[in-house]
Write a protein that holds these residues in place. Structure first.
Motif, short mmCIF file in Angstrom:
data_model
loop_
_atom_site.label_atom_id
_atom_site.label_comp_id
_atom_site.label_asym_id
_atom_site.label_seq_id
_atom_site.Cartn_x
_atom_site.Cartn_y
_atom_site.Cartn_z
N UNK A 165 10.22 13.03 -2.05
CA UNK A 165 10.74 12.93 -3.49
C UNK A 165 12.05 11.18 -3.72
N UNK A 166 12.68 11.61 -2.67
CA UNK A 166 14.11 10.01 -2.61
C UNK A 166 12.71 8.44 -1.92
N UNK A 167 12.07 8.83 -1.23
CA UNK A 167 11.20 7.57 -1.25
C UNK A 167 10.59 6.72 -2.14
N UNK A 168 10.08 8.13 -2.22
CA UNK A 168 8.71 7.58 -4.33
C UNK A 168 9.67 7.22 -5.42
N UNK A 169 11.22 7.57 -5.81
CA UNK A 169 11.36 7.71 -7.17
C UNK A 169 11.00 9.00 -7.81
N UNK A 195 2.77 13.97 -5.88
CA UNK A 195 1.83 12.98 -6.24
C UNK A 195 3.23 12.17 -6.26
N UNK A 196 2.68 11.33 -6.10
CA UNK A 196 3.81 9.40 -6.45
C UNK A 196 2.23 8.48 -7.53
N UNK A 197 2.62 8.25 -8.48
CA UNK A 197 1.55 7.70 -9.70
C UNK A 197 1.98 6.18 -9.49
N UNK A 198 3.23 5.42 -8.81
CA UNK A 198 3.25 4.46 -8.41
C UNK A 198 2.60 4.01 -7.09
N UNK A 199 2.12 4.59 -6.11
CA UNK A 199 1.16 3.97 -5.50
C UNK A 199 -0.40 4.74 -4.83
N UNK A 200 0.10 6.31 -5.28
CA UNK A 200 -1.19 6.66 -4.75
C UNK A 200 -0.51 7.99 -3.51
N UNK A 201 0.74 7.89 -3.31
CA UNK A 201 0.94 8.55 -1.83
C UNK A 201 1.14 10.40 -2.46
#
Length: 222
Positions: A165-169, A195-201
Motif C-alpha cells: 500500500x505504501x509503495x502503490x499509494x 491490486x494497484x490500478x496504476x500498474x496492474x501489480x
C-alpha cells in the motif's frame, strides 16, 4: 475456475471498472474525489480515490448469517460455495482492518442443481440471481470456517500488504472465501488480494480458513 484464473479475473474486472469510471468522468464532468497528483493523466485517473461507502458493513461471518437465512428460503439444502467482497479503492490499511464491508455469497443446492447469488448490505440480505450449476469439486462443511475477514486482512497486511500500500499509494482490496475443494487438499481457503490500478501489480495471499496457515503468497507484476 482455479485460483490463478480468479486472480486474473479480479484484476481484469477492476481495470474495466477503472476504464468505465474514466469514461463517466469525461462525459459528466469532475467529481469531488481525492486524487493523487501525477504528471501522467492516465495514471492520475487510475489513482482517483473512491469515497468511503455510506453503508455500514459487517465481517464475512456476520454477513453470512443473514445470507444463510435467505439461502434457506431459496432452497432448504443450500450450502455455501464462496463469499467475496471488494473494499473501496484507496481505503487505508486502518479502514480495511476491521474486515467490515458489503458481501456477496454464492450458494449451491444439490437437489436443484442450481446456484444462487445473495448480497448482504448492512444487515439486509437479498437474492440477486439463480442459475443452473454442476458442482465438480466437493463442498466442505462450513463448520470448518474459523477465520473471519478481519483476521485474513491482518495476515495480508503483515505479510507485505502494508509495504504494498505504501509503495502503490492507491490500491483495491478483494477477498474471497472458497468452500469447494478446488485444490483437492481438503482445505477451505481464503484468498485476499491487493491490486494497484496504476500498474496492474497485485499481492495475493492464500490462507487456510480453518487454521489460519498461510498456504501461498504471490506478487504479480514484479
Amino acid at each position: 475456475m482455479n485460483r490463478l484464473e480468479w486472480i486474473l479475473g479480479i484484476v481484469l474486472v477492476v481495470l474495466l471498472i477503472a476504464v468505465a469510471v474514466v469514461s463517466l468522468l469525461f462525459w459528466f464532468g469532475p467529481r469531488q474525489t481525492a486524487t493523487v497528483q501525477t504528471q501522467d493523466p492516465l495514471l492520475e485517473q487510475a489513482l482517483k480515490i473512491e469515497p468511503t461507502s455510506v453503508y455500514e458493513g459487517n465481517t464475512a461471518k456476520v454477513a453470512y448469517a443473514a445470507a444463510q437465512n435467505e439461502a434457506q428460503v431459496w432452497q432448504a439444502d443450500a450450502e455455501l460455495l464462496n463469499a467475496s467482497a471488494t473494499w473501496p479503492q484507496g481505503a487505508s490499511a486502518q479502514q480495511m482492518l476491521d474486515g467490515e464491508t458489503s458481501w456477496g455469497f454464492t450458494f449451491y443446492s444439490p437437489s436443484a442443481q442450481e446456484v444462487a447469488v445473495i448480497s448482504v448490505v448492512e444487515d439486509e440480505a437479498a437474492l440477486i440471481s439463480t442459475g443452473p450449476h454442476t458442482q465438480k469439486n466437493p463442498v466442505l462443511n462450513v463448520s470448518g470456517w474459523n477465520l473471519d475477514s478481519q483476521e485474513v486482512i491482518r495476515s495480508l497486511l503483515e505479510a507485505g500488504g502494508n509495504d504494498f500500500i505504501n509503495q502503490e499509494q492507491v490500491t483495491t482490496l478483494t477477498t474471497a472465501l472458497f468452500t469447494d475443494d478446488q485444490e483437492q487438499n481438503g482445505r477451505m481457503e481464503w484468498q485476499a488480494s491487493l491490486i494497484s490500478l496504476a500498474n496492474g501489480r497485485a499481492l495475493t495471499l492464500r490462507i487456510d480458513a480453518t487454521s489460519g496457515e498461510i498456504l501461498d503468497k504471490q506478487t504479480i507484476g514484479d
